[in-house]
Design a protein around this motif. Structure first.
Motif, PDB file in Angstrom:
ATOM      1  N   THR A 160       0.851  -1.192   0.000  1.00  0.00           N
ATOM      2  CA  THR A 160       0.000   0.000   0.000  1.00  0.00           C
ATOM      3  C   THR A 160       0.886   1.240   0.000  1.00  0.00           C
ATOM      4  O   THR A 160       1.965   1.253   0.614  1.00  0.00           O
ATOM      5  N   ASP A 161       0.450   2.251  -0.714  1.00  0.00           N
ATOM      6  CA  ASP A 161       1.167   3.532  -0.715  1.00  0.00           C
ATOM      7  C   ASP A 161       0.405   4.570   0.081  1.00  0.00           C
ATOM      8  O   ASP A 161       0.683   5.768   0.003  1.00  0.00           O
ATOM      9  N   GLY A 162      -0.579   4.083   0.853  1.00  0.00           N
ATOM     10  CA  GLY A 162      -1.403   4.993   1.640  1.00  0.00           C
ATOM     11  C   GLY A 162      -2.665   5.405   0.919  1.00  0.00           C
ATOM     12  O   GLY A 162      -3.613   5.896   1.536  1.00  0.00           O
ATOM     13  N   VAL A 163      -2.647   5.239  -0.405  1.00  0.00           N
ATOM     14  CA  VAL A 163      -3.824   5.597  -1.205  1.00  0.00           C
ATOM     15  C   VAL A 163      -4.424   4.354  -1.849  1.00  0.00           C
ATOM     16  O   VAL A 163      -5.632   4.127  -1.805  1.00  0.00           O
ATOM     17  N   HIS A 164      -3.544   3.537  -2.420  1.00  0.00           N
ATOM     18  CA  HIS A 164      -3.989   2.319  -3.088  1.00  0.00           C
ATOM     19  C   HIS A 164      -3.369   1.104  -2.420  1.00  0.00           C
ATOM     20  O   HIS A 164      -2.253   1.171  -1.890  1.00  0.00           O
ATOM     21  N   THR A 165      -4.124  -0.019  -2.467  1.00  0.00           N
ATOM     22  CA  THR A 165      -3.629  -1.285  -1.922  1.00  0.00           C
ATOM     23  C   THR A 165      -3.590  -2.300  -3.051  1.00  0.00           C
ATOM     24  O   THR A 165      -4.487  -2.344  -3.896  1.00  0.00           O
ATOM     25  N   GLU A 166      -2.528  -3.107  -3.053  1.00  0.00           N
ATOM     26  CA  GLU A 166      -2.362  -4.062  -4.137  1.00  0.00           C
ATOM     27  C   GLU A 166      -1.815  -5.381  -3.592  1.00  0.00           C
ATOM     28  O   GLU A 166      -0.941  -5.380  -2.721  1.00  0.00           O
ATOM     29  N   THR A 167      -2.329  -6.494  -4.101  1.00  0.00           N
ATOM     30  CA  THR A 167      -1.840  -7.825  -3.739  1.00  0.00           C
ATOM     31  C   THR A 167      -1.010  -8.392  -4.878  1.00  0.00           C
ATOM     32  O   THR A 167      -1.386  -8.280  -6.048  1.00  0.00           O
ATOM     33  N   ARG A 168       0.128  -8.989  -4.513  1.00  0.00           N
ATOM     34  CA  ARG A 168       0.991  -9.628  -5.493  1.00  0.00           C
ATOM     35  C   ARG A 168       1.261 -11.065  -5.058  1.00  0.00           C
ATOM     36  O   ARG A 168       1.188 -11.396  -3.880  1.00  0.00           O
ATOM     37  N   MET A 169       1.649 -11.878  -6.029  1.00  0.00           N
ATOM     38  CA  MET A 169       1.903 -13.288  -5.757  1.00  0.00           C
ATOM     39  C   MET A 169       3.091 -13.733  -6.601  1.00  0.00           C
ATOM     40  O   MET A 169       3.140 -13.459  -7.798  1.00  0.00           O
TER      41      MET A 169
END
Length: 555
Positions: free
Chosen positions: A510-519
């Motif tokens: 997360t950059d504080g604005v957007h959240t992202e999941t990676r694998m």
């Protein structure tokens, strides 16, 4: 098997490409990182219900694509061929979900309804969630497992066919029996109608012949008078008749033609007319002699025609159809009599079909009994490997009476278990806890691995609630299962994660604005670190790393 998964704008995934390998793949990650997100995407891709909430915030659609190698999947190949969707040994399934909630499904580039995605998905993979083992409590599922282990599809099909034949005969018999009262009333009416028409005995073409004869008899006097007058004019009138006048004209022209040969043709025509008049006179005389005034016959015909018309009106048919109608009613009556014969035939046929079904069902029961003994021993041994050392397991078959049988045979099948010493065997739902059920279910999956029709098995945290030696046993069994089929397992246990032939790690940014999941797939050193984290938590110690290396070296 599953070979590739593409995820775009799904939940908190922006873009993800995953290459899948044979054997056992474990998926780990921090709590809340979205370890099950790839499995959710697969489920959606293969027909699960979709709505707009799965689309990543800010995106207009989610795009999910799963690629499968079906070279060793004849059932999937056959299904695709039947649907005209085959594309060699590869199958590409895609699902696009719009932010408004609408979705589109594709198989090998062809748009299809979600139901077709689901039908195909059942041939490609099977997802087992945390509560999938509850299915093991259902009698129908227990029967399916036993039959899969016994591996007798031909005998099962024979029992189903005998059952179908038997039921069809019983249905026909019941329909005839139910309509018997109605048929009896119909029979009585037909018997009366046929008897009445038998007595009247209409003949084919008789009505037209009667009408013609009636016409002649009712005008017989006029016909006689006309024939007599015609004879008078042709030959018998002494004052002059057609024959004598023709003769005179013929003589005159005969003499004249000696002078002018052009009259010879006319004289020849008169000679021919003389012949025709003489023939007509003879026929007219014969006709007049045959015409008779017969009031009695005319009365008989009047009466016959009157009855004919009455019967035609009564049966509401055209006058000239009475003969055919009589034949049709007689055939109907004969058919009703044949129904009684059919009832007797059906009784015998039903008895024969019941015997055939019973014989096939008995053979099926015998094979199930043999398979039940072997499967019970195998499950019991696997339960011991999962730290259920004192547990006992037995598959009980109870043969039902014929009136309670079905297309799958005459057996009531129930899995019995005893988890503690001295405890009697009882139905699983009465004595087995959730954790015990999960272990028994896993044991069954491993034993039936070579019978599995779907090449990819997905386990979504089925190891919840277990730890220590039990977890190690679960890990070993899952790895054993991975030797026969592709296994994908989401887990939080290091004993299970370490047993994978490969391991994937899910992490959230997360950059504080957007959240992202990676694998991503873990390399050797990364895998050691992740197993150590699962063992010790965030503060990974040297002993935890050593323990992790030991787990990874102990398949």
């Amino acid at each position: 098997m599953l070979t590739h998964l593409h995820i775009s704008n799904f939940a908190i995934v922006r873009a993800l490409e995953i290459e899948w390998q044979p054997g056992m793949t474990t998926i780990t990650g921090e709590t809340g990182a979205g370890k099950s997100i790839s499995l959710d995407a697969l489920a959606l891709c293969l027909g699960e219900r979709a709505d707009g909430f799965v689309v990543r915030p800010g995106a207009d659609k989610a795009d999910l694509v799963a690629t499968f190698d079906i070279s060793k999947l004849p059932a999937a190949q056959h299904w695709l061929a039947q649907q005209d969707l085959a594309m060699g040994n590869e199958c590409i399934v895609r699902r696009v979900v719009g932010s408004e909630g609408r979705s589109r499904g594709y198989i090998n580039g062809v748009q299809v309804p979600a139901q077709q995605l689901k039908s195909l998905g059942q041939l490609l993979l099977s997802i087992h969630g945390q509560h999938a083992h509850q299915l093991l409590l259902k009698s129908e599922h227990q029967r399916q497992l036993l039959d899969a282990f016994a591996d007798h599809p031909t005998l099962l099909q024979a029992v189903k066919q005998h059952w179908k034949d038997w039921q069809q005969l019983k249905q026909e018999y019941q329909q005839l029996l139910t309509s018997q009262q109605q048929r009896e009333a119909q029979r009585q009416l037909l018997e009366y109608q046929v008897a009445e028409l038998d007595q009247f005995a209409p003949q084919q073409d008789e009505f037209a012949e009667l009408e013609t004869e009636h016409q002649r008899l009712s005008h017989s006097a006029g016909l006689i008078a006309a024939s007599q007058q015609g004879l008078e004019l042709l030959t018998e009138c002494e004052e002059g008749n057609a024959l004598s006048l023709l003769k005179q004209a013929s003589y005159l022209l005969g003499d004249a033609s000696q002078i002018d040969s052009k009259l010879a043709g006319i004289e020849q025509m008169l000679q021919e007319a003389l012949v025709q008049v003489e023939e007509a006179s003879r026929e007219l005389r014969r006709y007049g002699e045959k015409v008779e005034v017969d009031p009695e016959r005319l009365n008989d015909i009047d009466e016959r025609l009157s009855q004919w018309l009455t019967l035609s009106r009564k049966h509401q048919i055209p006058n000239d159809q009475l003969f055919l109608h009589h034949q049709h009613l007689a055939q109907q009556l004969q058919q009703l009599a044949g129904d009684d014969d059919r009832l007797a035939e059906l009784e015998l046929a039903i008895a024969r079909a019941a015997r055939s079904y019973s014989e096939a069902a008995d053979k099926l029961s015998q094979q199930r009994q043999q398979a039940a003994l072997e499967l019970s021993h195998k499950i019991e041994r696997s339960m011991a490997e999962l730290s259920m050392h004192n547990a006992r397991f037995e598959i009980m078959l109870q043969q039902l009476p014929l009136d309670k049988a079905n297309a799958l045979g005459c057996d009531h099948i129930e899995f019995l278990v005893s988890t503690n010493p001295g405890q009697p065997l009882q139905a699983m739902h009465k004595v087995a806890s959730g954790g015990e059920l999960s272990r028994i279910s896993l044991a069954v999956q491993v034993i039936l691995a070579d019978k599995v029709t779907t090449p990819t098995l997905i386990f979504d945290e089925v190891d919840v609630g277990i730890s220590g030696p039990v977890a190690a046993g679960v890990g070993r069994l899952l790895r054993q299962l991975g030797a026969a089929t592709q296994v994908i397992c989401v887990t939080h246990l290091p004993q299970v994660a370490s047993q994978g032939h490969q391991q994937m790690f899910v992490e959230k940014y997360t950059d504080g604005v957007h959240t992202e999941t990676r694998m991503r797939t873990l390399q050797d050193d990364e895998r050691v670190q992740e197993i150590a984290r699962l063992l010790a938590g965030e503060n990974v110690s040297a002993s935890a790393i050593a323990n992790a290396r030991e787990l990874l070296c102990t398949p």
